[in-house]
Write a protein that holds these residues in place. Structure first.
Motif, PDB file in Angstrom:
ATOM      1  N   VAL A 626      44.259  45.266  51.945  1.00  0.00           N
ATOM      2  CA  VAL A 626      43.398  44.843  52.927  1.00  0.00           C
ATOM      3  C   VAL A 626      42.664  44.154  52.478  1.00  0.00           C
ATOM      4  CG1 VAL A 626      42.031  43.860  54.865  1.00  0.00           C
ATOM      5  CG2 VAL A 626      44.254  45.032  55.088  1.00  0.00           C
ATOM      6  N   LEU A 627      42.235  43.385  51.631  1.00  0.00           N
ATOM      7  CA  LEU A 627      40.840  43.256  50.940  1.00  0.00           C
ATOM      8  C   LEU A 627      39.859  42.327  51.486  1.00  0.00           C
ATOM      9  CD1 LEU A 627      43.053  41.199  47.851  1.00  0.00           C
ATOM     10  CD2 LEU A 627      41.741  43.867  47.871  1.00  0.00           C
ATOM     11  N   ASP A 628      38.461  42.579  50.717  1.00  0.00           N
ATOM     12  CA  ASP A 628      37.466  42.117  52.185  1.00  0.00           C
ATOM     13  C   ASP A 628      36.874  41.019  51.133  1.00  0.00           C
ATOM     14  OD1 ASP A 628      35.411  43.027  50.037  1.00  0.00           O
ATOM     15  OD2 ASP A 628      35.422  45.365  50.937  1.00  0.00           O
ATOM     16  N   ASP A 629      35.964  40.409  51.292  1.00  0.00           N
ATOM     17  CA  ASP A 629      36.078  39.115  51.079  1.00  0.00           C
ATOM     18  C   ASP A 629      35.366  39.052  49.559  1.00  0.00           C
ATOM     19  OD1 ASP A 629      35.080  35.706  51.205  1.00  0.00           O
ATOM     20  OD2 ASP A 629      33.289  36.682  50.515  1.00  0.00           O
ATOM     21  N   GLN A 630      33.892  40.202  49.326  1.00  0.00           N
ATOM     22  CA  GLN A 630      33.416  41.050  47.955  1.00  0.00           C
ATOM     23  C   GLN A 630      34.294  41.085  47.098  1.00  0.00           C
ATOM     24  OE1 GLN A 630      30.195  42.999  48.669  1.00  0.00           O
ATOM     25  NE2 GLN A 630      29.033  42.324  46.729  1.00  0.00           N
ATOM     26  N   THR A 631      35.051  42.071  47.538  1.00  0.00           N
ATOM     27  CA  THR A 631      36.792  42.462  46.525  1.00  0.00           C
ATOM     28  C   THR A 631      37.302  41.228  46.249  1.00  0.00           C
ATOM     29  OG1 THR A 631      36.505  44.488  47.656  1.00  0.00           O
ATOM     30  CG2 THR A 631      37.887  44.522  46.157  1.00  0.00           C
ATOM     31  N   ALA A 632      38.182  40.745  46.818  1.00  0.00           N
ATOM     32  CA  ALA A 632      38.921  39.281  46.523  1.00  0.00           C
ATOM     33  C   ALA A 632      38.109  38.698  45.762  1.00  0.00           C
ATOM     34  CB  ALA A 632      38.917  38.947  48.381  1.00  0.00           C
ATOM     35  N   TRP A 633      37.139  37.986  45.885  1.00  0.00           N
ATOM     36  CA  TRP A 633      35.638  37.246  45.049  1.00  0.00           C
ATOM     37  C   TRP A 633      36.091  38.399  43.434  1.00  0.00           C
ATOM     38  CZ3 TRP A 633      35.747  32.538  44.172  1.00  0.00           C
ATOM     39  CH2 TRP A 633      35.534  31.757  46.099  1.00  0.00           C
ATOM     40  N   HIS A 634      35.863  39.333  44.051  1.00  0.00           N
ATOM     41  CA  HIS A 634      35.462  40.213  42.584  1.00  0.00           C
ATOM     42  C   HIS A 634      36.682  39.609  41.769  1.00  0.00           C
ATOM     43  CE1 HIS A 634      33.580  42.882  39.423  1.00  0.00           C
ATOM     44  NE2 HIS A 634      34.939  43.666  39.523  1.00  0.00           N
ATOM     45  N   LEU A 635      37.944  40.066  42.372  1.00  0.00           N
ATOM     46  CA  LEU A 635      39.322  40.189  42.014  1.00  0.00           C
ATOM     47  C   LEU A 635      39.491  38.927  40.941  1.00  0.00           C
ATOM     48  CD1 LEU A 635      42.033  41.810  40.916  1.00  0.00           C
ATOM     49  CD2 LEU A 635      42.466  41.412  43.514  1.00  0.00           C
ATOM     50  N   ALA A 636      39.185  37.583  41.984  1.00  0.00           N
ATOM     51  CA  ALA A 636      39.120  36.692  41.665  1.00  0.00           C
ATOM     52  C   ALA A 636      38.732  35.821  40.156  1.00  0.00           C
ATOM     53  CB  ALA A 636      39.000  35.821  42.412  1.00  0.00           C
ATOM     54  N   MET A 637      37.219  36.497  39.895  1.00  0.00           N
ATOM     55  CA  MET A 637      35.959  36.347  39.217  1.00  0.00           C
ATOM     56  C   MET A 637      36.490  37.226  37.840  1.00  0.00           C
ATOM     57  SD  MET A 637      35.361  33.260  39.916  1.00  0.00           S
ATOM     58  CE  MET A 637      33.913  33.207  38.497  1.00  0.00           C
ATOM     59  N   THR A 638      36.900  38.718  38.191  1.00  0.00           N
ATOM     60  CA  THR A 638      36.643  38.972  36.373  1.00  0.00           C
ATOM     61  C   THR A 638      38.944  39.329  36.380  1.00  0.00           C
ATOM     62  OG1 THR A 638      37.096  41.109  38.038  1.00  0.00           O
ATOM     63  CG2 THR A 638      35.019  40.907  37.385  1.00  0.00           C
ATOM     64  N   GLY A 639      39.292  38.942  37.203  1.00  0.00           N
ATOM     65  CA  GLY A 639      40.078  39.267  36.880  1.00  0.00           C
ATOM     66  C   GLY A 639      41.475  37.698  36.679  1.00  0.00           C
ATOM     67  N   VAL A 640      41.614  36.956  37.855  1.00  0.00           N
ATOM     68  CA  VAL A 640      42.341  35.588  37.863  1.00  0.00           C
ATOM     69  C   VAL A 640      41.903  34.978  36.978  1.00  0.00           C
ATOM     70  CG1 VAL A 640      42.948  34.118  39.172  1.00  0.00           C
ATOM     71  CG2 VAL A 640      43.261  36.635  40.021  1.00  0.00           C
ATOM     72  N   ALA A 641      40.315  34.405  36.344  1.00  0.00           N
ATOM     73  CA  ALA A 641      40.016  33.137  36.771  1.00  0.00           C
ATOM     74  C   ALA A 641      40.177  33.664  35.171  1.00  0.00           C
ATOM     75  CB  ALA A 641      38.442  33.317  36.775  1.00  0.00           C
ATOM     76  N   PRO A 642      39.996  34.767  34.101  1.00  0.00           N
ATOM     77  CA  PRO A 642      40.167  35.168  32.605  1.00  0.00           C
ATOM     78  C   PRO A 642      41.449  34.799  32.268  1.00  0.00           C
ATOM     79  CG  PRO A 642      38.062  36.519  33.282  1.00  0.00           C
ATOM     80  CD  PRO A 642      38.718  35.817  34.819  1.00  0.00           C
ATOM     81  N   PHE A 643      42.369  34.990  33.113  1.00  0.00           N
ATOM     82  CA  PHE A 643      44.034  35.143  32.777  1.00  0.00           C
ATOM     83  C   PHE A 643      44.190  32.877  32.923  1.00  0.00           C
ATOM     84  CE2 PHE A 643      48.507  34.470  34.498  1.00  0.00           C
ATOM     85  CZ  PHE A 643      48.399  35.579  33.828  1.00  0.00           C
ATOM     86  N   LEU A 644      43.877  32.732  34.047  1.00  0.00           N
ATOM     87  CA  LEU A 644      43.975  31.437  34.075  1.00  0.00           C
ATOM     88  C   LEU A 644      43.599  30.713  32.820  1.00  0.00           C
ATOM     89  CD1 LEU A 644      42.998  30.202  38.065  1.00  0.00           C
ATOM     90  CD2 LEU A 644      45.402  30.794  36.859  1.00  0.00           C
ATOM     91  N   GLY A 645      42.137  31.023  32.707  1.00  0.00           N
ATOM     92  CA  GLY A 645      42.179  30.550  30.921  1.00  0.00           C
ATOM     93  C   GLY A 645      42.455  30.869  29.972  1.00  0.00           C
TER      94      GLY A 645
END
Length: 767
Positions: A626-645
């Motif tokens: 279970v990911l809370d909102d803050q952790t999910a956004w951290h995962l998205a911005m530090t991991g997913v966003a650079p990977f998409l880049g």
């Protein structure tokens, strides 16, 4: 930020337990002066080091280096005000021109031929430093991006140090190229994305609006340097769509008025602002290039006749049988109708008919009487049947039921026969599409309001179609190019077309043509006539079509072996580099390459990141995570966003058919470093302070050591080529002579450098 929560026994991972930007860190920093100074001193030190490396001996090699032959020349065209054509938008080349202007370079004869020496007196240091500054600024932007994303201080320094010592960035930042501008605006766009994410709970505030506008400006700039900028735009677009989707389902805070404002903010700042920046760049581009030049032939006739010092002379306003003319397409290949003595290799084996972007005697055609009897008036008009005879080969413009050579759905167009040999398939029918009035209203009132004007075919101002009298298809361009046997010139076919009364008929300009220049010894030139003005949006759209056609033409030549080209799969493996300059012992040599540790480690981490995301997705699907909102956004911005880049900047080169080079991977590599930092953070988040320090110090040391070994490739290799055999580990690496990896060779090199440095120090102390 809270940890990943579980419903089953699953290893807990704190993705940002030691983030430098959380509240506890901020409060803790109040008691330590270093914590206040670090955000200032850290980027200053990295920036100073980056500038030193990029400016080091920057003007030592005074020859044209690699693509300076292109972009240095294009920059010079702005200072000469001569129009040119290129596959890329103009902002980067205007900045190249600005660097030359600021450096006082005004040589109108030097044409930037590859390998040539710059003229004496050229302030080469200032010209190249302009590029180096943009490359340097990527480093502090990278640092602050990490801070905004929420990376740990360890990871922030890893990403910043790696970017500072990025061998490919350094070598590309030393010369008059577009890559420094491209990487800089990509980095600022990603920084803006990180910042607006940080401010997402302050939507509508002045601070948030400012950063949204800055994001739009940055997107506009990066897309105005190269169309590669569309890939970082896609990352911003995905974030924006996801953010709007979450707002729509936020039942506690949702209202239609607020949601509508969210859309308006984003449409204005992320769509309208970038488009306006892109349009403004082309407006300035046209304003600066107001003289005829090498690229004039890629533009419409109306654009050319309105250039200052235009080479268009006064000509007759009407066309009669016996006139010779050049005819320009208004389609995706806006070039001149062309033919030559070469034949099609198959099909009819008749003379090739193409479009060609440069003025040439093979562009000239003569309007002759049709094969079948037809009653002509004094001037050619709508509905008249004519035969077009090529002035040099004397072959007739011809079509038949033979498939085209590239676009096989359409009929081939060829040059056939001569004045005596031919048939009814040589005949074409004029269909007037539109008439444009003179820019002189007095002339229009006197000469352009009667039926003769509207029915007749006029040079420049009449747009028409040519319908094949026998087949019923229309003379057209496709935007495709012939292979090497057709000299890469534009394809011409005979294709069906919609009625001019229909919307699609007005939209498809591939069948539209106009007479560009006209000669007739009997008809007098009209010296009172003033050509119509071209419209900015018409010129803009034609430029986009020409750029797209040129990009489509950048395909590998099967008849030639390109020694500097490389394939997409070779880049992450660092299979080969690229010699950028003459490989002489007497000159400082530059080799486009990368730190092997950085390249290989980031490639591994890209794969590891995919596995991490797969693991987390499986756990989430099984409701074990279970990911809370803050952790999910951290995962998205530090991991997913650079990977998409990384993914968006790499995937297109996998699927596209154009020729590719090593530097095409550099934007993707920029994001791969961020992804690597995420992976390292992921595996070290549970380690103790000492263990984590050891891991990161080891990484820093390895990056620095490999830069020490391979730094000469970007700082410039001097002396004998054989002096660098110690780093030529693979046969496909060509910076020196191949020698397999050897610890003893590296040790001898280090020992030699140490002895040399000791001697210099002793001499310095003795003085």
């Amino acid at each position: 930020m809270s940890q990943l929560k579980q419903r089953k026994k699953v290893t807990v991972v704190d993705l940002d337990a030691s983030s430098t930007v959380d509240d506890s860190s901020k409060s803790h920093s109040k008691h330590h002066i270093l914590a206040y100074l670090e955000p200032i001193l850290g980027p200053i030190c990295f920036t100073a080091l980056a500038l030193y490396l990029r400016a080091y001996k920057i003007d030592d090699n005074k020859h044209i280096i690699w693509d300076e032959a292109h972009f240095g020349k294009f920059g010079a065209f702005y200072n000469r005000h001569e129009f040119y054509h290129d596959v890329h938008p103009p902002l980067g080349k205007m900045l190249c021109g600005l660097s030359e202007y600021l450096a006082g370079f005004n040589n109108t004869e030097f044409m930037f031929e590859s390998g040539k020496t710059y003229p004496d007196g050229t302030n080469l240091e200032a010209m190249r430093l302009f590029q180096a500054v943009f490359s340097t600024l990527v480093v502090p932007v990278c640092y602050y991006t990490c801070k905004q994303l929420g990376f740990t201080l360890w990871s922030t320094y890893f990403v910043t140090l790696t970017t500072c010592l990025q061998i490919s960035f350094i070598v590309l930042g030393k010369f008059i190229l577009l890559d420094s501008f491209l990487i800089f605006f990509i980095s600022t766009t990603f920084l803006c994305l990180a910042r607006i994410h940080r401010l997402r709970k302050e939507e509508g505030s002045g601070h948030w609006i400012l950063w949204m506008v800055l994001t739009g400006l940055s997107i506009g700039c990066v897309c105005s340097v190269k169309w590669v900028g569309l890939f970082i735009t896609a990352v911003v677009g995905i974030y924006t769509i996801f953010d709007l989707w979450l707002k729509f389902w936020d039942s506690r805070n949702f209202s239609w008025a607020r949601y509508t404002r969210s859309w308006i903010y984003r449409i204005v700042t992320l769509i309208i602002v970038p488009v306006m920046v892109y349009l403004l760049c082309f407006k300035i581009h046209y304003m600066l290039l107001y003289k005829p030049g090498t690229g004039s032939g890629s533009m419409s006739t109306l654009f050319q006749v309105n250039l200052k010092e235009t080479d268009f002379l006064d000509q007759p306003r009407y066309i009669a049988v016996g006139s010779t003319a050049t005819i320009r397409s208004q389609g995706l290949s806006p070039n001149l109708l062309h033919s030559h003595s070469q034949l099609y290799p198959d099909g009819s084996n008749q003379h090739q008919v193409t479009t060609y972007g440069f003025k040439d005697s093979n562009n000239v055609w003569e309007f002759r009487e049709a094969r079948e009897p037809f009653e002509y008036s004094e001037y050619l008009k709508d509905g008249d049947v004519v035969r077009l005879q090529h002035d040099n080969t004397k072959a007739n413009l011809h079509s038949h039921s033979i498939r085209g050579h590239v676009s096989t759905d359409y009929n081939e167009v060829s040059g056939y026969g001569n004045e005596k040999i031919g048939d009814s398939k040589d005949d074409w029918v004029f269909e007037v599409v539109s008439q444009i009035h003179s820019s002189n209203s007095t002339y229009t009132n006197l000469h352009e309001n009667d039926e003769l004007f509207y029915k007749s075919i006029h040079p420049v101002s009449t747009t028409f179609r040519l319908r094949h009298k026998y087949l019923g298809c229309y003379l057209a361009t496709t935007g495709q190019s012939y292979p090497a046997w057709g000299f890469k010139q534009g394809e011409v076919v005979c294709k069906p077309a919609f009625s001019l009364d229909s919307f699609l008929g007005r939209l498809d300009k591939s069948t539209w043509w106009n007479v560009e220049s006209l000669e007739n010894d009997v008809l007098p030139a009209d010296h009172e006539y003033q050509y119509p003005k071209s419209s900015f949006f018409g010129d803009f759209m034609m430029t986009q079509h020409a750029m797209a056609a040129s990009n489509n033409g950048l395909v590998p030549d099967e008849d030639k072996y390109d020694t500097i080209a490389s394939s997409w799969w070779e880049w992450p493996l660092l299979r080969r580099g690229l010699r950028m300059s003459t490989w002489s012992d007497r000159l400082r040599r530059y080799y486009m390459f990368e730190n092997p540790f950085v390249m290989w480690f980031t490639t591994i981490c890209i794969g590891v990141f995919s596995l991490i995301m797969l693991k987390l997705a499986v756990l989430w699907q099984r409701q074990a995570l279970v990911l809370d909102d803050q952790t999910a956004w951290h995962l998205a911005m530090t991991g997913v966003a650079p990977f998409l880049g990384w993914f968006f900047h790499y995937l297109p080169f996998v699927i596209m058919g154009r020729v590719t080079y090593f530097h095409h991977y550099m934007p993707a590599l920029y994001f791969a470093v961020y992804t690597t930092a995420f992976v390292v953070d992921y595996f070290t988040s549970r380690l103790g302070k000492c263990a984590k320090s050891f891991v990161y110090i080891s990484l820093y040391s390895t990056v620095i050591f490999f830069f020490y070994l391979f730094g000469p490739t970007c700082l410039g290799m001097t002396g004998k080529v054989s002096d660098f055999n110690y780093i030529d580990w693979f046969k496909t690496w060509t910076m020196a002579k191949y020698e397999p990896f050897s610890f003893s060779n590296i040790f001898l090199h280090i020992k030699g450098d140490f002895n040399h440095s000791t001697e210099r120090l002793l001499k310095l102390l003795s003085h």
